[in-house]
Design an enzyme around this catalytic site. Structure first.
Site, PDB file in Angstrom:
ATOM      1  N   THR A   1       0.346  -6.164   2.392  1.00 21.79           N
ATOM      2  CA  THR A   1       1.517  -5.643   2.013  1.00 21.79           C
ATOM      3  C   THR A   1       2.281  -6.619   0.651  1.00 21.79           C
ATOM      4  O   THR A   1       2.876  -5.859  -0.105  1.00 21.79           O
ATOM      5  CB  THR A   1       2.578  -5.780   2.982  1.00 21.79           C
ATOM      6  OG1 THR A   1       2.050  -4.973   4.181  1.00 21.79           O
ATOM      7  CG2 THR A   1       3.990  -5.123   2.532  1.00 21.79           C
TER       8      THR A   1
ATOM      9  N   THR B   1      -0.822  -8.450   6.868  1.00 15.84           N
ATOM     10  CA  THR B   1      -0.401  -9.175   8.003  1.00 15.84           C
ATOM     11  C   THR B   1      -0.767  -8.777   9.413  1.00 15.84           C
ATOM     12  O   THR B   1      -0.722  -9.617  10.171  1.00 15.84           O
ATOM     13  CB  THR B   1       1.320  -9.152   8.207  1.00 15.84           C
ATOM     14  OG1 THR B   1       1.522  -7.689   8.162  1.00 15.84           O
ATOM     15  CG2 THR B   1       1.994  -9.782   6.951  1.00 15.84           C
TER      16      THR B   1
END
Length: 378
Positions: free
Chosen positions: A59, A143
């Site tokens: 991200t 993540t």
């Protein structure tokens, strides 16, 4: 004069309270911390650490079509290259000399990150660790599986230098995005002499956690990463990097797996325990050639009755079984019953990390005592 003023203008019932406030407020105001402005760039005589900033994507390496879009981002034409981080964060020049590396998987690949990516990056990190000109390394990562990747590097990279994993919950372009601050802090941690000899670290939301213990606990919140049982090692505070404790389990330089090349690893799968969980899932794993199984058990690590029978059949074929607890907090202990069942207690590992450790352990031995020793030491 103050007393006369209060007696005239303040009702008698509130006079004592006002008098206390008139005395105490200046004292409270004096305790509000003030911070001296810090120079944007260091002087010419300041020697900055040399940090390699490596992108494995995620991200933090993604953008979106608008600043308000923080949930539907990335993909083709929405990648953020490592060069863009440095351009957007000139403050990095004030804390380190940055060298960039791009280790992202090919954009057109249908599948996600693979073991080959793991191994390629581990090999490169081992090379960088030997470079006397490198003081620390920062690795950006998605993540979702960052804790697994960081733990694998914690076991397989031979170094005493800081390796810091970092990511973000919001895209680089997001309004109030956490990526820029996380990246800046991770570089500071990697450049800190206090971060040496602590193994692979994770730094997000100003919290520094060892790779062994860190876990993602929330899908979207920026405070998602925590060490569930053991908490933080330290913090990336605005004024300094501050550590409060040391990791005690084996890692990096002290790992028996560090610096080794693993073209492949034994197959290990995870079986989740729940009420009426069937036996056939474990039987299917064995039929497909697994060498180890992690049973993420109920309570303190217990399989179901059906799973127990399947475990016995698997063990008869040489499969090693490790128990973790689906509570994801607390340690699986070596009880008499578990010992008799020849199931290795998985300590306080999350099942996905127990899987990685068992894969590496099985490259050395399938003996239950030896595998137990490894789980006790790492």
């Amino acid at each position: 004069m103050i007393n006369q003023f209060l007696q005239i203008f303040v009702p008698r019932s509130r006079w004592l309270t006002a008098l206390i406030l008139s005395v105490s407020l200046p004292a409270l105001a004096q305790e509000i911390p003030t911070y001296a402005p810090q120079p944007a760039m260091p002087g010419a005589d300041v020697k900055l650490p040399n940090i390699v900033l490596m992108s494995m994507g995620g991200t933090i390496a993604s953008s979106a079509d608008t600043r308000l879009n923080i949930s539907n981002y990335g993909g083709k034409d929405f990648r953020v290259n490592p060069e863009e981080w440095v351009e957007d964060l000139p403050e990095l020049k004030g804390v380190a000399n940055i060298t960039l590396e791009d280790q992202r998987a090919p954009q057109d690949r249908a599948a996600g990150e693979t073991f080959e990516d793991f191994q390629r990056v581990a090999k490169r990190l081992n090379e960088l660790a030997k470079d006397a000109g490198v003081d620390g390394i920062v690795v950006t990562h998605g993540t979702n599986t960052m804790a697994e990747t960081a733990f694998y590097m914690n076991l397989t990279v031979k170094t005493n230098k800081p390796i810091v994993f970092v990511g973000s919950q919001r895209p680089w372009t997001g309004l109030s995005g956490d990526g820029p601050r996380n990246l800046y802090d991770a570089v500071r941690v990697a450049g800190s002499k206090d971060a040496w000899n602590k193994g692979v670290l994770h730094c997000m939301n100003q919290v520094i956690t060892p790779a062994r213990d860190v876990s993602k606990t929330s899908a979207y919140r920026v405070n998602t990463f925590k060490g569930v049982d053991v908490g933080a090692l330290g913090y990336a505070d605005p004024d300094q990097i501050k550590f409060y404790r040391e990791p005690v389990r084996r890692h990096t330089n002290d790992s028996e797996f560090a610096g080794m090349d693993f073209p492949s690893l034994p197959k290990v799968e995870v079986a989740y325990a729940y009420r009426d969980a069937p036996a056939y899932i474990i039987d299917a794993m064995v039929a497909n050639g697994v060498k180890g199984i992690i049973v993420d058990g109920t309570g303190a690590g217990s399989p179901t009755a059906g799973q127990t029978e399947a475990i016995k059949r698997a063990q008869a074929k040489g499969v090693v079984v490790v128990a973790t607890a689906r509570t994801h907090g607390g340690r699986v202990q070596d009880t008499i019953r578990r010992n008799e069942a020849k199931i290795v207690p998985g300590d306080n590992f999350m099942p996905e990390k127990a899987r990685i450790l068992l894969q590496l352990a099985l490259t050395k031995s399938s003996d239950i005592k030896e595998v137990t020793r490894i789980f006790n030491e790492y």
